[in-house]
Design an enzyme around this catalytic site. Structure first.
Site, short mmCIF file in Angstrom:
data_model
loop_
_atom_site.label_atom_id
_atom_site.label_comp_id
_atom_site.label_asym_id
_atom_site.label_seq_id
_atom_site.Cartn_x
_atom_site.Cartn_y
_atom_site.Cartn_z
CB CYS A 1 -0.89 0.05 1.25
SG CYS A 1 -2.02 -1.34 1.38
N GLY B 1 0.10 0.65 -5.06
CA GLY B 1 -1.23 0.04 -4.97
C GLY B 1 -2.12 0.54 -6.08
CG ASN C 1 2.62 0.15 3.37
OD1 ASN C 1 3.72 0.65 3.21
ND2 ASN C 1 2.28 -1.01 2.82
N GLY C 2 1.29 -2.37 5.41
CA GLY C 2 2.00 -3.41 6.16
C GLY C 2 1.09 -4.59 6.46
CE1 TYR D 1 9.16 -4.81 -9.94
CE2 TYR D 1 7.85 -4.83 -7.94
CZ TYR D 1 7.93 -4.80 -9.32
OH TYR D 1 6.80 -4.74 -10.07
N1 LIG Z 1 5.22 5.70 -11.34
C1 LIG Z 1 6.43 5.20 -11.64
N2 LIG Z 1 7.22 5.84 -12.47
C2 LIG Z 1 8.41 5.34 -12.77
N3 LIG Z 1 8.89 4.20 -12.27
C3 LIG Z 1 8.14 3.53 -11.47
C4 LIG Z 1 6.88 3.98 -11.13
N4 LIG Z 1 6.33 3.08 -10.35
C5 LIG Z 1 7.22 2.08 -10.20
N5 LIG Z 1 8.33 2.36 -10.86
C6 LIG Z 1 9.48 1.50 -10.97
O1 LIG Z 1 9.19 0.69 -12.07
C7 LIG Z 1 9.56 -0.66 -11.81
C8 LIG Z 1 8.44 -1.58 -12.23
O2 LIG Z 1 8.25 -1.41 -13.59
P1 LIG Z 1 8.18 -2.63 -14.60
O3 LIG Z 1 9.40 -3.41 -14.60
O4 LIG Z 1 7.76 -2.06 -15.91
O5 LIG Z 1 6.97 -3.44 -14.08
P2 LIG Z 1 6.94 -4.89 -13.51
O6 LIG Z 1 8.33 -5.32 -13.33
O7 LIG Z 1 6.18 -4.75 -12.23
O8 LIG Z 1 6.20 -5.64 -14.54
C9 LIG Z 1 9.89 -0.74 -10.35
O9 LIG Z 1 11.21 -1.03 -10.25
C10 LIG Z 1 9.67 0.63 -9.77
O10 LIG Z 1 10.79 1.07 -9.06
MG LIG Z 2 9.90 -5.44 -14.29
#
Ligand SMILES: Nc1ncnc2c1ncn2[C@@H]1O[C@H](COP(=O)(O)OP(=O)(O)O)[C@@H](O)[C@H]1O
Ligand SMILES: [Mg+2]
Ligand SMILES: Nc1ncnc2c1ncn2[C@@H]1O[C@H](COP(=O)(O)OP(=O)(O)O)[C@@H](O)[C@H]1O
Ligand SMILES: Nc1ncnc2c1ncn2[C@@H]1O[C@H](COP(=O)(O)OP(=O)(O)O)[C@@H](O)[C@H]1O
Ligand SMILES: Nc1ncnc2c1ncn2[C@@H]1O[C@H](COP(=O)(O)OP(=O)(O)O)[C@@H](O)[C@H]1O
Ligand code: SF4
Ligand code: SF4
Ligand code: SF4
Ligand code: SF4
Ligand SMILES: [Mg+2]
Ligand SMILES: [Mg+2]
Ligand SMILES: [Mg+2]
Lengths: 474, 474, 474, 474
Positions: free
Chosen positions: D17, D43, D117-118, D257
């Site tokens: 969250c 989320g 969150n948690g 991640y």
């Molecule tokens: N709003 C955002 N804008 C840019 N980067 C983001 C955003 N939200 C998450 N991230 C980063 O993007 C990564 C996830 O993106 P992606 O690899 O395309 O999706 P997934 O691996 O979940 O399929 C995460 O490492 C996160 O740090």
């Molecule tokens: Mg990815």
């Protein structure tokens, strides 16, 4: 949107509709909304309003009841002093939003909006002719034929183009139309469908029935006459009568069932007309019973007349549910006659053991009447008789009332005795044609009515639809 | 969602509702849908159904009419053999979806759904007490108090907990409730609100009025008795009467106005009761006029009785529009009495020049009646008299009928003459209390009715709301 | 719907679009859905699909993204083996659902659906001419002109009518079209917009870009050639080349910015083209800095090439938000540069104290670039330089790419120094025209590209719009 | 709403969250909207805001993305200077609007809104205990347990009640909460989830990540410390540390991640952390290949570090589609690996014939990675190697990150060789635990991180769920 399979590609026929127009009022759209509200019974499938502020034209139309289609925020956007509106009814599955009205076109830098009640008998042939000349149609409505005929003749000026277009179509039409500055009303030379003129301070109003004038507190002025075109603009109302005069053919069924009881059409009040039908039925048939009762509400007014004249006491033996909408969830298998009972519930304590006379306006297919009689018998009625306020319906209507096809009219190929037995009555009594016309204050000789669905005598001949050619080109 | 400002934080009062329950039917939700459909007049604001398949519990509730809230695909998901339903009416702006019913809680691994008609007089005090013990409320409904009282006692078993909870509340309640396997019906010891038991093959049905049984073709068995709790499960129906017996106080206003004419409640048919009211009014008042007419539809049945007994012919002088929904777009400034005219339109040709007797069920605030009389006069009526089928409403109802506060009841502080003048009548005639009870087949001595809103004699005392403490803790 | 005020009645111009068609696949609509999904970047305003089962034609179109417009239940109803689809982009407020495509007409018993990418330079004049002959238009789209021109000539047969219609229009168009049984693809003689042919088992596919073939796993066959019409039916694919051959004018801006990097258009892969642009920029400018970074994603590919050739390390110094949709709620007054920051957020810890080279694809108005540079400086960057992967945009595009009007192109009337200062850069370096064409593997002499927006040299002359006549008739 | 079958009645676990709160700003709801917008990645299932104007409390929450849930007109109604907000992610089918947050209760004349969150490890046992005391729960959220624990202790005053409640729960929580006048932030003693404090002029802000501060231009002040409660009202910010201090256990996976690259959490910038991971991977493995490429975007930052340190050139060999939403229409049977290709499309012209090193952040189940590798091979890559920026995930997370159950973690019961073969790689290389902690600037000895999912070493013991009792009472 689903477009019809070519094998069944037929322009829609027989549409019952309500139309309204107003010129010269700052809240034109709002008054049109209320006008359509009052005319809702003439069409429950879609509603639409077009409005002009003299420069921009706006419209909004959608499937649904007037009160569902229009919300405050939509009406607010429909700014202008000139508006027309339309409610539309259709019974077939192919009801399309593309066929909702008013129908608006922009052409040569002008806008035309048109709303139409009635049915043309030569629409299909005209359409084929126009397509061969290169016209492209957007809908399957008769209305669009009129617009294309006008477009061909706009070189002669707008009013001349309208006269030329109406000169080519045959059948039943009451029309309201507007350009950016003018409101037009027109009625076919036979005057099948009603159309009246009202006045609200400095504004002119056009409406299918007077109940629409009542609601907005407009005064009734007169009817648009059969074959008349009225043009309303800032200079007032001008009348044209470009077509040869002939004997009118007012739809008698508007009186019997379709119009609202609190309206006056074709010069008479509907409620009082129906009550006279009831009195005349009592005169034609001497019946004995414990109670008189209508199928509400269409039978109410004739029932009042019948009870008065026959001295058989009136009861509301069956209650009309206040919340009956247009669609129902399918009941469970075991629930017989459900569709009927949800609308009309009998009062068992009242009917039990009684001899009952039912007053009904008309019988079209007979199936609904049959199930209603069933529930009356289930409630314990001992005898059930029926009086019907018109002669048997034996012929289809090509002028805008949808009884469905001839094959479905029970009286088309069954005797009165057969109908009585089918419905499950102890006796069945139709009003005579003479009685019907007497209620209208006239006779079988001199009347100005269309009676085609009762007699088969069609005031405007039907036109052969040449369907073959639609397969030729390809 | 907007939660109320603490200064105005008052649990809602006086809710009119309809309730329904069914056990042992594979299409429990669908039948509940139809049951609620028949009970729609008891509440138009929200509708809800909870259903159990013995394991999972599902519910769906929303603002709107039954036919708007439930669509085929939603009903399909409400699988189970056990269901309860609720329609709810509210007049205040704070109507919340959170207050829609049935109210469902999961607790200790079980589900409880409850639907409630009536009003508790000690809900607020019980709520404060429960909160001080640590209970957290989700809504402002009386119903929730009952559930929390049960939760405190579930250690004693479910039925004992329910008895303990109902033993703490005072006022009017008819309740249907279900757990995963049981259907419960309960009625307060005075029996203010109706609740009947029906049978459909192997299923038991509970409903506010018999019209709901009619629609689903269930047979009427008997009423749930005042103070009775019925528990229905796979072993059949068991009855408990844990509370001391006292004289019942059936709400007389259900007969006068609220219930459907085709229902039987408290052992009598509503239509015939109302017709008797009409005959008795004719006996109490000798009036002369050209026509008798009701304000449809609530006045219809008394009008039939009145016309019969007085021999003044009945006319439907004012037509009830078929399409009147719940909300309207605001008319233009100039349109007087619009809200009235859109629902009821007078038939001018009929009323013009006539002396008219209007039959009305009751007068609460008098304002609507006043504008209706206005339109009758505008239509040309020469004299307008009114007969009302009960004594004047002078006192508020704390048992679940919302007349608004005492200050708004016109008869609370005006004489009959003042009311007559306010409404604009030539004469005004209320039925006597004796007449009212005579129609019910009883007398002022021996009756089993609540008459509090007419007499001020309250069968269950009102409880002082101790409001101060809500400010103490903080 | 609001129709435009006559004073501003101008057919819409310059529409960027994506088109797709498939013949001979049982799930034609579903594959069209995925094709449009892959082409979404070519138009985000509306999406539509028309499908034929050989008899009935169905379509569905709505404002919104492909994934918003089409849901499973809608796709299920779009049955047939032949489908075309369209995504559309518009920048003006007058975007109307009536202008969504495909455009469907029924005419002479046949249906025609058409979807169009490009812009005609003589649409307005043709429209006036057609209206004077009586044609009625439903929309303000160029596409409709083609359909009316066809309708005039259908007597010659369908294909001949199409050739005659396309023979009259001038400008840029890539078209997919279907009747009940045929799929047609056509490209204007200059080939401004891409259109390719693919094959999926026995089905033929047409698509704006190859990325649409990839997604549905169709094999790339070849491009529809400039001036070619392909007709696909159950007998396979036939090609017509009815127009005189001339030198093509492929839109260079499709490579620079518009097409997807994973597509190949006009015979080349877009990603590799852009990377070459980056390498050539490094060659044309010897810059010193700590990091190279793109404005993602349009600058990514040139940035990779630039970083490689210049040996200045690449960083993702600004992060593109994954959830940026098309509309935002207005931020509060105090939030500067918000619209930019919500899409691209700088990584402060990375940029602080650094000398940065930004790689951008092109500069149109310069305002967005300016605010982006602002946020880079706010994050602490010490020096900010920019390289742009094409020469300055100085001229509007009449062939279907909407840069807005000439007045808004910053390079139309500002020097490179002025632009540098406006944007707030330490230095600004555009790629030369020679460099651009070198990346394309050609030279300023021999190329087959449209470069009009960069050079002002228009391959198809613009046509004077004779606007006066729209006021003449009325 | 469907309530769960009793057999599967388990409170939801492991919710990722994002939370946000602001005090003392006239546009509190709007700033919360933007804060949630920036936290959307934490989320995507539901979003909610609660706002107080000091008297009334209003909230709005719905399933969907922040930009879908909140529209201008809704935000306008959320008036007040104090607001909290929540975005929520769930992977199970039983996601309910009833479980959306913030969770609001009215109790004893006050309102409490809470967002969390948690994941608590003793929620289920506490819930059973509370129900046995008579508490009724509205949802299956851990959050509600905290609120009921508070309600039991409100006699001691609000802050004391909160301390008592938090003293009873165990596990991971970062909380924002508001009453009508106070904003509260709290973090569990181990500090598993991030929570930071910002300042915007006179307002205090609380947010899960600093990217939310950036967007609204608030300045970062400090983190809420593990075990700290901060109370913000008109007198400013007060801090309480009522719980015994212990070694923190920051979730390492937030760095690897989950968090945004442009955020700083637990005192470090995420982008730079990830780039260090990439450099360290290059140091641990000496690989030969033609290109380095990430699976965008999660692999981008480690890929930059890896390419730099290994000197194997970086390419964007696979393109991330800009329009990928959350749901897709099911592709046709024949379309293999579609869900992968629609999000990430390989650039065939680039990959054909190449030896490729893929940089990935982590491997959870391995199935998505496997299909992605498939499409890389289909595009013609000759060799495919992979480096992963953390050690294998072998253990489930009970602290709020949903990896699904242990059985689904491929590394839980497969060797690295088996995983390599399953995914279809030429070689596979995980970063070592030492390397991971080195990137964090610490060692396996001294670190402050939770590494439980990698090592099985749980900083807070899991609590046995005593499930039996839920069957006892009934
Ligand atoms: N709003 C955002 N804008 C840019 N980067 C983001 C955003 N939200 C998450 N991230 C980063 O993007 C990564 C996830 O993106 P992606 O690899 O395309 O999706 P997934 O691996 O979940 O399929 C995460 O490492 C996160 O740090
Ligand atoms: Mg990815
Ligand atoms: N569904 C129904 N069908 C028929 N009659 C109903 C229904 N619901 C309520 N009634 C009856 O209708 C009367 C209310 O109708 P009406 O007078 O038109 O409305 P109101 O007086 O509330 O404006 C009540 O007396 C009630 O008994
Ligand atoms: N809005 C209206 N208000 C009152 N009466 C109406 C209205 N619309 C139509 N009517 C009358 O009601 C009758 C139709 O009502 P009813 O018998 O209940 O329906 P049907 O016979 O179509 O099932 C018609 O005779 C018509 O004159
Ligand atoms: N669906 C897509 N997936 C990946 N890249 C795309 C997609 N659509 C367009 N592109 C590429 O992305 C670039 C536009 O992205 P971006 O720079 O973020 O937006 P803009 O510059 O329009 O604000 C274009 O260069 C185009 O080639
Ligand atoms: S045929 Fe019957 S329904 Fe049709 S216009 Fe004539 S009278 Fe009316
Ligand atoms: S006070 Fe009147 S309305 Fe209320 S329960 Fe008693 S009789 Fe009914
Ligand atoms: S003017 Fe520019 S954008 Fe337009 S077609 Fe030519 S190159 Fe493309
Ligand atoms: S177990 Fe893993 S995911 Fe869960 S809190 Fe610990 S490090 Fe984070
Ligand atoms: Mg009827
Ligand atoms: Mg009434
Ligand atoms: Mg860009």
């Amino acid at each position: 949107m689903t477009y019809p399979d070519i094998g069944h590609f037929v322009p829609r026929r027989r549409e019952e509709c309500g139309i309204f127009g107003i010129h010269g009022h700052p809240e034109a759209a709002k008054l049109t909304y209320f006008g359509l509200y009052a005319l809702q019974h003439r069409g429950q499938e879609s509603a639409g309003i077009s409005v002009s502020d003299g420069c921009q034209v706006r419209d909004y139309k959608h499937m649904g009841l007037v009160s569902e289609v229009f919300k405050e925020e939509i009406l607010k956007q429909l700014k202008g002093h000139l508006a027309i509106g339309h409610v539309r009814y259709s019974t077939t599955g192919s009801s399309l939003i593309a066929n909702a009205q008013p129908f608006v076109v922009m052409h040569g830098g002008e806008y035309y909006a048109i709303a139409h009640n009635g049915n043309l008998v030569n629409a299909w042939n005209l359409r084929n002719e126009l397509e061969r000349r290169g016209s492209i149609f957007q809908s399957t409505m008769d209305t669009e034929v009129i617009v294309h005929l006008m477009a061909m003749n706009l070189g002669y000026g707008f009013e001349e183009a309208l006269v030329k277009a109406l000169g080519r179509v045959r059948g039943a039409y009451s029309i309201v139309m507007c350009s950016r500055n003018k409101l037009i009303g027109a009625r076919d030379p036979k005057g099948f469908r009603p159309l009246c003129i009202g006045r609200l301070n400095d504004s002119y109003v056009l409406a299918s029935e007077t109940c629409a004038l009542d609601l907005i507190e407009a005064a009734y002025v007169r009817d648009v006459e059969p074959g008349e075109i009225v043009v309303i603009d800032e200079h007032g109302l001008r009348s044209m009568k470009p077509f040869p005069v002939s004997r009118p053919a007012y739809c008698i069924f508007e009186f019997i069932y379709f119009a609202r009881p609190d309206s006056s059409i074709f010069g008479q009040n509907v409620y009082l007309f129906r009550k006279r039908l009831g009195r005349l039925m009592a005169g034609e048939n001497a019946l004995t019973a414990d109670i008189t009762m209508p199928f509400p509400d269409s039978g109410n007014y004739a029932a009042l007349g019948f009870a008065e004249a026959s001295n058989i006491p009136l009861e509301m033996g069956i209650i009309r549910n206040h919340y009956v909408g247009r669609t129902f969830i399918q009941p469970t298998q075991a629930m017989r006659d459900f569709g009927v009972r949800i609308k009309l519930n009998p009062v068992r304590e009242l009917l039990n053991g009684k001899r009952v006379i039912i007053v009904e306006d008309s019988i079209i297919r007979g199936t609904t009447t049959r199930t209603r009689i069933n529930t009356i018998r289930d409630a314990g009625a001992k005898e059930v008789h029926m009086v019907v306020s018109c002669p048997p319906h034996r012929h289809p209507c090509p002028y805008g009332i949808d009884f469905s096809t001839k094959g479905e009219l029970i009286a088309a190929n069954h005797s009165v005795e057969q109908i009585r037995d089918f419905i499950g009555l102890d006796s069945l009594h139709y009003l005579s044609l003479e009685g019907l016309l007497k209620a209208a204050g006239t006779t079988t000789r001199n009347h100005n009515f269309c009676l085609a669905c009762l007699t088969g005598d069609y005031p405007v001949p039907l036109e052969e639809v040449v369907r073959k050619d639609c397969f030729e080109t390809f």
